[in-house]
Motif scaffolding. Structure first.
Motif, PDB file in Angstrom:
ATOM      1  N   PHE A  34       0.823  -1.210   0.000  1.00 38.51           N
ATOM      2  CA  PHE A  34       0.000   0.000   0.000  1.00 38.51           C
ATOM      3  C   PHE A  34       0.858   1.262   0.000  1.00 38.51           C
ATOM      4  O   PHE A  34       0.419   2.327   0.418  1.00 38.51           O
ATOM      5  CB  PHE A  34      -0.967  -0.018   1.190  1.00 38.51           C
ATOM      6  CG  PHE A  34      -1.911  -1.175   1.130  1.00 38.51           C
ATOM      7  CD1 PHE A  34      -2.852  -1.275   0.111  1.00 38.51           C
ATOM      8  CD2 PHE A  34      -1.853  -2.193   2.058  1.00 38.51           C
ATOM      9  CE1 PHE A  34      -3.718  -2.362   0.036  1.00 38.51           C
ATOM     10  CE2 PHE A  34      -2.713  -3.279   1.992  1.00 38.51           C
ATOM     11  CZ  PHE A  34      -3.647  -3.364   0.978  1.00 38.51           C
ATOM     12  N   GLN A  35       2.083   1.135  -0.483  1.00 34.29           N
ATOM     13  CA  GLN A  35       2.972   2.283  -0.669  1.00 34.29           C
ATOM     14  C   GLN A  35       3.215   2.441  -2.161  1.00 34.29           C
ATOM     15  O   GLN A  35       3.506   1.470  -2.854  1.00 34.29           O
ATOM     16  CB  GLN A  35       4.283   2.066   0.082  1.00 34.29           C
ATOM     17  CG  GLN A  35       4.067   2.002   1.580  1.00 34.29           C
ATOM     18  CD  GLN A  35       5.371   1.972   2.349  1.00 34.29           C
ATOM     19  OE1 GLN A  35       6.389   2.470   1.900  1.00 34.29           O
ATOM     20  NE2 GLN A  35       5.325   1.385   3.524  1.00 34.29           N
ATOM     21  N   PHE A  36       3.100   3.656  -2.627  1.00 32.47           N
ATOM     22  CA  PHE A  36       3.164   3.930  -4.064  1.00 32.47           C
ATOM     23  C   PHE A  36       4.287   4.931  -4.326  1.00 32.47           C
ATOM     24  O   PHE A  36       4.052   6.067  -4.711  1.00 32.47           O
ATOM     25  CB  PHE A  36       1.800   4.433  -4.551  1.00 32.47           C
ATOM     26  CG  PHE A  36       0.688   3.519  -4.102  1.00 32.47           C
ATOM     27  CD1 PHE A  36       0.475   2.311  -4.732  1.00 32.47           C
ATOM     28  CD2 PHE A  36      -0.093   3.846  -3.003  1.00 32.47           C
ATOM     29  CE1 PHE A  36      -0.527   1.447  -4.297  1.00 32.47           C
ATOM     30  CE2 PHE A  36      -1.096   2.991  -2.565  1.00 32.47           C
ATOM     31  CZ  PHE A  36      -1.312   1.784  -3.220  1.00 32.47           C
ATOM     32  N   GLN A  37       5.503   4.475  -4.099  1.00 30.12           N
ATOM     33  CA  GLN A  37       6.671   5.332  -4.144  1.00 30.12           C
ATOM     34  C   GLN A  37       7.239   5.401  -5.555  1.00 30.12           C
ATOM     35  O   GLN A  37       7.460   4.377  -6.188  1.00 30.12           O
ATOM     36  CB  GLN A  37       7.732   4.806  -3.179  1.00 30.12           C
ATOM     37  CG  GLN A  37       7.228   4.714  -1.753  1.00 30.12           C
ATOM     38  CD  GLN A  37       8.204   3.995  -0.832  1.00 30.12           C
ATOM     39  OE1 GLN A  37       9.216   3.472  -1.249  1.00 30.12           O
ATOM     40  NE2 GLN A  37       7.871   3.981   0.443  1.00 30.12           N
ATOM     41  N   MET A  38       7.495   6.605  -6.019  1.00 23.37           N
ATOM     42  CA  MET A  38       8.164   6.805  -7.304  1.00 23.37           C
ATOM     43  C   MET A  38       9.664   6.848  -7.063  1.00 23.37           C
ATOM     44  O   MET A  38      10.128   7.524  -6.149  1.00 23.37           O
ATOM     45  CB  MET A  38       7.759   8.135  -7.935  1.00 23.37           C
ATOM     46  CG  MET A  38       6.348   8.208  -8.439  1.00 23.37           C
ATOM     47  SD  MET A  38       6.002   9.857  -9.126  1.00 23.37           S
ATOM     48  CE  MET A  38       6.735   9.690 -10.753  1.00 23.37           C
ATOM     49  N   SER A  39      10.410   6.176  -7.912  1.00 20.16           N
ATOM     50  CA  SER A  39      11.870   6.267  -7.873  1.00 20.16           C
ATOM     51  C   SER A  39      12.306   7.550  -8.589  1.00 20.16           C
ATOM     52  O   SER A  39      11.507   8.172  -9.310  1.00 20.16           O
ATOM     53  CB  SER A  39      12.489   5.058  -8.576  1.00 20.16           C
ATOM     54  OG  SER A  39      12.208   5.115  -9.965  1.00 20.16           O
ATOM     55  N   TYR A 141      -5.419   3.503  -7.400  1.00 20.79           N
ATOM     56  CA  TYR A 141      -5.143   3.349  -5.969  1.00 20.79           C
ATOM     57  C   TYR A 141      -6.272   2.573  -5.307  1.00 20.79           C
ATOM     58  O   TYR A 141      -7.448   2.893  -5.512  1.00 20.79           O
ATOM     59  CB  TYR A 141      -5.025   4.706  -5.275  1.00 20.79           C
ATOM     60  CG  TYR A 141      -3.822   5.514  -5.671  1.00 20.79           C
ATOM     61  CD1 TYR A 141      -2.540   5.114  -5.307  1.00 20.79           C
ATOM     62  CD2 TYR A 141      -3.967   6.686  -6.391  1.00 20.79           C
ATOM     63  CE1 TYR A 141      -1.425   5.871  -5.658  1.00 20.79           C
ATOM     64  CE2 TYR A 141      -2.863   7.449  -6.749  1.00 20.79           C
ATOM     65  CZ  TYR A 141      -1.602   7.035  -6.383  1.00 20.79           C
ATOM     66  OH  TYR A 141      -0.500   7.782  -6.732  1.00 20.79           O
ATOM     67  N   PRO A 142      -5.953   1.580  -4.502  1.00 22.61           N
ATOM     68  CA  PRO A 142      -7.013   0.869  -3.785  1.00 22.61           C
ATOM     69  C   PRO A 142      -7.501   1.692  -2.585  1.00 22.61           C
ATOM     70  O   PRO A 142      -6.738   2.456  -1.993  1.00 22.61           O
ATOM     71  CB  PRO A 142      -6.320  -0.411  -3.307  1.00 22.61           C
ATOM     72  CG  PRO A 142      -4.876  -0.044  -3.181  1.00 22.61           C
ATOM     73  CD  PRO A 142      -4.625   0.998  -4.252  1.00 22.61           C
TER      74      PRO A 142
END
Length: 158
Positions: A34-39, A141-142
């Motif tokens: 549940f983490q949506f981190q962009m590199s 996103y959930p």
């Protein structure tokens, strides 16, 4: 604290360090799925514009990005300030820079996903102070209970 905010490439060492510190802060707060981190490599995509806040010595002390999703909707991504500058409105200045660019691009609604629960209250305050209100899940996103969703209408939809 006097800071300058400018559009910069994410592909630089001090931005990589900010991303590393942001991820270190976020990782213990919610499950990885549940983490949506962009590199930094993802932030280098042409659809994303990164703003970096620097102090008077040139040190990177914060960042925030605008990711254009559709002609009418963009997302605030990777908002972060170093702990030692929190409370000095650096996050608010970054958010204002992101919003200005969204307005220049003709975006109708600016949205964001952030965590929910303990540890996320300061971010929620920055967003609500910036005129954002809670909304439902968007994009893919959930609606998991681990995320909080915010939006700000910038203009009427066409």
């Amino acid at each position: 604290m006097a800071v300058t905010i400018a559009v910069e490439t994410p592909l630089q060492d001090d931005v990589r360090e900010l991303v590393k510190q942001l991820n270190a802060y976020l990782n213990p707060l919610s499950p990885p799925e549940f983490q949506f981190q962009m590199s930094v490599e993802q932030m280098a995509d042409p659809a994303t514009t990164l703003f970096v806040a620097r102090d008077e010595t040139g040190r990177a002390v914060g960042m925030g990005a605008l990711k254009v999703e559709t002609p009418d909707m963009a997302e605030v991504k990777r908002m972060f300030t170093l702990p030692e500058v929190r409370g000095q409105r650096v996050g608010s200045a970054l958010l204002a820079a992101v919003e200005r660019l969204a307005r220049e691009k003709g975006i109708a609604v600016l949205k964001l996903e952030t965590g929910e629960g303990e540890g996320f209250e300061p971010a929620h305050r920055v967003y609500t102070r910036g005129g954002f209100t809670r909304c439902g899940a968007f994009l893919d996103y959930p609606d998991s209970g681990y995320s909080a969703f915010f939006e700000k209408r910038l203009r009427q939809l066409r």
